[in-house]
Write a protein that holds these residues in place. Structure first.
Motif, PDB file in Angstrom:
ATOM      1  N   ILE A 135     -11.192  -1.543  -6.341  1.00 13.97           N
ATOM      2  CA  ILE A 135     -11.968  -2.562  -7.045  1.00 13.97           C
ATOM      3  C   ILE A 135     -11.735  -3.897  -6.340  1.00 13.97           C
ATOM      4  CG2 ILE A 135     -12.193  -3.837  -9.195  1.00 13.97           C
ATOM      5  CD1 ILE A 135     -11.300  -1.271 -10.629  1.00 13.97           C
ATOM      6  N   PRO A 136     -12.809  -4.511  -5.852  1.00 13.04           N
ATOM      7  CA  PRO A 136     -12.620  -5.793  -5.156  1.00 13.04           C
ATOM      8  C   PRO A 136     -12.175  -6.871  -6.134  1.00 13.04           C
ATOM      9  CG  PRO A 136     -14.958  -5.245  -5.338  1.00 13.04           C
ATOM     10  CD  PRO A 136     -14.208  -4.083  -5.888  1.00 13.04           C
ATOM     11  N   LYS A 137     -11.271  -7.696  -5.704  1.00 10.12           N
ATOM     12  CA  LYS A 137     -10.820  -8.793  -6.564  1.00 10.12           C
ATOM     13  C   LYS A 137     -11.152 -10.108  -5.907  1.00 10.12           C
ATOM     14  CE  LYS A 137      -7.323  -6.435  -9.182  1.00 10.12           C
ATOM     15  NZ  LYS A 137      -6.030  -6.621  -9.854  1.00 10.12           N
ATOM     16  N   VAL A 138     -11.569 -11.021  -6.714  1.00  7.39           N
ATOM     17  CA  VAL A 138     -12.007 -12.308  -6.177  1.00  7.39           C
ATOM     18  C   VAL A 138     -11.353 -13.448  -6.953  1.00  7.39           C
ATOM     19  CG1 VAL A 138     -14.237 -11.317  -5.520  1.00  7.39           C
ATOM     20  CG2 VAL A 138     -14.013 -12.544  -7.665  1.00  7.39           C
ATOM     21  N   ASP A 149      -6.805 -17.365 -19.950  1.00 12.93           N
ATOM     22  CA  ASP A 149      -8.168 -17.250 -20.468  1.00 12.93           C
ATOM     23  C   ASP A 149      -9.085 -18.253 -19.764  1.00 12.93           C
ATOM     24  OD1 ASP A 149     -10.135 -16.350 -22.470  1.00 12.93           O
ATOM     25  OD2 ASP A 149     -10.006 -18.423 -23.150  1.00 12.93           O
ATOM     26  N   ILE A 150     -10.350 -17.851 -19.625  1.00 11.41           N
ATOM     27  CA  ILE A 150     -11.302 -18.719 -18.916  1.00 11.41           C
ATOM     28  C   ILE A 150     -11.530 -20.015 -19.681  1.00 11.41           C
ATOM     29  CG2 ILE A 150     -13.610 -18.841 -17.945  1.00 11.41           C
ATOM     30  CD1 ILE A 150     -12.471 -16.674 -16.593  1.00 11.41           C
ATOM     31  N   VAL A 174      -8.951 -11.693  -9.532  1.00 17.64           N
ATOM     32  CA  VAL A 174      -9.208 -10.768 -10.632  1.00 17.64           C
ATOM     33  C   VAL A 174     -10.450  -9.931 -10.338  1.00 17.64           C
ATOM     34  CG1 VAL A 174      -8.210 -12.392 -12.288  1.00 17.64           C
ATOM     35  CG2 VAL A 174     -10.665 -12.344 -11.952  1.00 17.64           C
ATOM     36  N   ALA A 175     -10.557  -8.843 -11.049  1.00 13.68           N
ATOM     37  CA  ALA A 175     -11.729  -7.981 -10.909  1.00 13.68           C
ATOM     38  C   ALA A 175     -12.913  -8.628 -11.617  1.00 13.68           C
ATOM     39  CB  ALA A 175     -11.440  -6.611 -11.513  1.00 13.68           C
ATOM     40  N   VAL A 176     -14.065  -8.575 -10.961  1.00 18.70           N
ATOM     41  CA  VAL A 176     -15.272  -9.155 -11.541  1.00 18.70           C
ATOM     42  C   VAL A 176     -16.300  -8.045 -11.754  1.00 18.70           C
ATOM     43  CG1 VAL A 176     -17.222 -10.694 -11.142  1.00 18.70           C
ATOM     44  CG2 VAL A 176     -14.911 -11.436 -10.562  1.00 18.70           C
ATOM     45  N   ALA A 177     -16.827  -7.983 -12.959  1.00 16.08           N
ATOM     46  CA  ALA A 177     -17.813  -6.957 -13.287  1.00 16.08           C
ATOM     47  C   ALA A 177     -19.098  -7.620 -13.770  1.00 16.08           C
ATOM     48  CB  ALA A 177     -17.268  -6.037 -14.382  1.00 16.08           C
ATOM     49  N   GLY A 204     -14.280 -13.591 -20.444  1.00 15.09           N
ATOM     50  CA  GLY A 204     -13.099 -13.549 -19.599  1.00 15.09           C
ATOM     51  C   GLY A 204     -11.786 -13.673 -20.321  1.00 15.09           C
ATOM     52  N   THR A 205     -11.713 -13.223 -21.563  1.00 17.31           N
ATOM     53  CA  THR A 205     -10.397 -13.251 -22.202  1.00 17.31           C
ATOM     54  C   THR A 205      -9.509 -12.213 -21.530  1.00 17.31           C
ATOM     55  OG1 THR A 205     -11.296 -11.770 -23.873  1.00 17.31           O
ATOM     56  CG2 THR A 205     -11.176 -14.084 -24.436  1.00 17.31           C
ATOM     57  N   PRO A 206      -8.234 -12.508 -21.423  1.00 22.40           N
ATOM     58  CA  PRO A 206      -7.342 -11.664 -20.621  1.00 22.40           C
ATOM     59  C   PRO A 206      -7.196 -10.246 -21.163  1.00 22.40           C
ATOM     60  CG  PRO A 206      -6.316 -13.791 -21.089  1.00 22.40           C
ATOM     61  CD  PRO A 206      -7.542 -13.707 -21.933  1.00 22.40           C
ATOM     62  N   ARG A 211      -9.401  -8.322 -22.685  1.00 23.36           N
ATOM     63  CA  ARG A 211     -10.620  -7.599 -23.027  1.00 23.36           C
ATOM     64  C   ARG A 211     -10.726  -6.224 -22.374  1.00 23.36           C
ATOM     65  NH1 ARG A 211     -14.466  -7.695 -19.538  1.00 23.36           N
ATOM     66  NH2 ARG A 211     -16.020  -7.223 -21.120  1.00 23.36           N
ATOM     67  N   ASP A 212      -9.918  -5.987 -21.355  1.00 25.92           N
ATOM     68  CA  ASP A 212      -9.912  -4.668 -20.720  1.00 25.92           C
ATOM     69  C   ASP A 212      -8.470  -4.188 -20.628  1.00 25.92           C
ATOM     70  OD1 ASP A 212      -9.952  -2.509 -18.819  1.00 25.92           O
ATOM     71  OD2 ASP A 212     -11.948  -3.202 -18.209  1.00 25.92           O
ATOM     72  N   ARG A 214      -7.121  -2.065 -18.837  1.00 29.74           N
ATOM     73  CA  ARG A 214      -6.636  -1.746 -17.496  1.00 29.74           C
ATOM     74  C   ARG A 214      -6.089  -2.958 -16.770  1.00 29.74           C
ATOM     75  NH1 ARG A 214     -12.237   0.713 -15.742  1.00 29.74           N
ATOM     76  NH2 ARG A 214     -12.740  -1.110 -16.994  1.00 29.74           N
ATOM     77  N   ARG A 234      -6.862  -7.445 -15.919  1.00 25.17           N
ATOM     78  CA  ARG A 234      -7.768  -8.570 -16.025  1.00 25.17           C
ATOM     79  C   ARG A 234      -9.134  -8.264 -15.436  1.00 25.17           C
ATOM     80  NH1 ARG A 234      -7.381 -14.176 -16.748  1.00 25.17           N
ATOM     81  NH2 ARG A 234      -9.374 -14.692 -17.718  1.00 25.17           N
ATOM     82  N   VAL A 235     -10.157  -8.361 -16.266  1.00 26.23           N
ATOM     83  CA  VAL A 235     -11.530  -8.182 -15.807  1.00 26.23           C
ATOM     84  C   VAL A 235     -12.386  -9.295 -16.403  1.00 26.23           C
ATOM     85  CG1 VAL A 235     -13.572  -6.718 -15.801  1.00 26.23           C
ATOM     86  CG2 VAL A 235     -11.300  -5.673 -15.645  1.00 26.23           C
ATOM     87  N   VAL A 236     -13.018 -10.042 -15.524  1.00 25.74           N
ATOM     88  CA  VAL A 236     -13.990 -11.042 -15.965  1.00 25.74           C
ATOM     89  C   VAL A 236     -15.373 -10.432 -15.764  1.00 25.74           C
ATOM     90  CG1 VAL A 236     -15.022 -13.277 -15.418  1.00 25.74           C
ATOM     91  CG2 VAL A 236     -12.533 -13.022 -15.456  1.00 25.74           C
ATOM     92  N   THR A 237     -16.175 -10.464 -16.809  1.00 26.55           N
ATOM     93  CA  THR A 237     -17.479  -9.827 -16.682  1.00 26.55           C
ATOM     94  C   THR A 237     -18.600 -10.822 -16.947  1.00 26.55           C
ATOM     95  OG1 THR A 237     -18.823  -7.945 -17.330  1.00 26.55           O
ATOM     96  CG2 THR A 237     -17.603  -9.013 -19.073  1.00 26.55           C
TER      97      THR A 237
END
Lengths: 239, 239
Positions: free
Chosen positions: A11-14, A59-60, B14-17, B88-90, B92-93, B95, B97-100
């Motif tokens: 999974i790419p991370k940015v 958190d964002i 972080v992973a971005v979805a 993007g709450t920490p 929420r996933d 697995r 940190r995922v920001v969607t």
DNA sequence: GAAATAGTGTCTCTTAGACAATATGCG
DNA sequence: CGCATATTGTCTAAGAGACACTATTTC
């Protein structure tokens, strides 16, 4: 959401940042808070305040509040702050992939508490000079600012956001001046007065009045609880 | 934007979805496209279609278009697609940190092209059952869906988004049915007809008419170029 | 013709917009 | 009082909402 059939791939991370478009009405103009960049890239150029999230656990929204405090000294509890839009084109930052979540903040025209903290050279700039390209800004912040202005202009119509531009307590003239400045359009004082005082929950009379040089003193108001305005105050149709 | 005084510290990645809230009007209800998760976490549960960006170089909007095609078989060129909001709450996933970045899509009620591709068990679910918690969905997708519905309801007022729910060509009755279903509110057919035909650029008459069982044939329209509607069609005030 | 749906017209009431008149402070 | 600004009021025209009527198809 993650639902790939194969779980086994990278999974790419940015990098994730937050940027803040802080608007106010000042000197009869809609202005935006910009800082001078201290580091490369775009060193020395103007840019929106903002920064990377502090950790993988931050958190964002919290990052936006933190950056607001760090870079401008402003306290999120005393102003309007909302998420606006996310910008994520791959080339938007020369250092590498950065996805930035942008927030719109609206504040009254008060002296910036630039005293302490990390606030470096934060200053107000008329959005006009950014939109007409006579002030250049770093990254894609020009189009972010354009989006923020659009958003603010639209929200004046159907929300009570206008009051967030006013230091409390404020007069109806001051509120009208906000509308006129943000929309770039004159409004009839009497019709405006009738309209906004008719919206339940928009304004709360303090009972106080202004004291001033000439003219009848104006009644002072505080922002009410209403956030949506129904029906809206519509701008004149596109010309 | 990145403007830390010290350049020398680790930028968290972080992973971005992207997630897609695809709405349609179907069987007299506002419905949302959900898929059954094939993998953990929330395996077997319903979720919004979406997924991680494919690489560090993939644009966010492009990722939304790609996921839409992969998971639902829908072609972004034939539908309305817009960025909605980022979550993007920490926590929420589970697995990590995922920001969607979430997108709102609006499509007519056509058979889903689930034939080929990665589309697994994509099906329509009335938003009603999600909003009242009788259908549970993975992650924070419940509140994302609530936000998407709010957004769509609001946008019907002041944009021509309603036409995106209709397969072209469509009748004014069909368009009114969209409004009535999304808003959950009856509208007067005659006033609605007068209103929408009066908005310049909303509807383009094809000259064709429907052929049908009983009743006078209706004129057929295509969506026009206008995207904003001025003045708006306002819902009844909050009751 | 009967049933069904589409489309037009009319009336009323609300409200936006233009504008006049009055109110209340200051020097 | 004269000036400046605030606030209220009045008139008009445009638009929303309620509702009746006409139009065009199939059976």
């Amino acid at each position: 959401m993650p639902t790939k059939s194969k779980d086994s791939w990278k999974i790419p991370k940015v990098a994730v940042a937050v940027d803040l478009a802080v608007l106010t009405v000042r000197d009869d103009e809609l202005q935006i808070l910009l800082i001078e960049r201290a580091i490369s890239p775009f060193r020395g150029q103007l840019a929106l305040p903002g920064g990377f999230i502090a950790s993988e656990r931050e958190d964002i929204d919290a990052a936006a509040v933190r950056e607001l405090a760090e870079e401008t000294g402003l306290d999120a509890n005393t102003l309007h702050l909302e998420q606006m839009r996310t910008y994520g084109t791959p080339e938007r930052d020369p250092r590498g992939r950065v996805v930035t979540v942008c927030y719109l903040a609206v504040v009254p025209d008060l002296p910036l508490p630039t005293a302490g903290g990390d606030a470096r050279a934060a200053h107000w700039e008329p959005v006009r000079t950014v939109l007409d390209d006579s002030t250049s800004v770093a990254f894609d912040h020009g189009s972010i600012i354009a989006d923020a202005v659009d958003r603010a202009r639209g929200k004046l119509e159907y929300t009570t956001l206008g009051a967030a531009f006013c230091a409390s307590p404020f007069t109806i003239s001051e509120l009208r001046h906000v509308y006129e400045t943000v929309w770039g359009q004159r409004l009839d004082p009497r019709n405006f007065h009738r309209k906004v005082t008719g919206v339940e929950g928009f304004l709360v009379a303090t009972g106080e009045r202004t004291t001033r040089d000439g003219g009848r003193p104006a009644a002072l108001f505080r922002r009410g609880d209403a956030r949506l305005m129904h029906p809206p105050i519509l701008r004149a149709a596109k010309q």
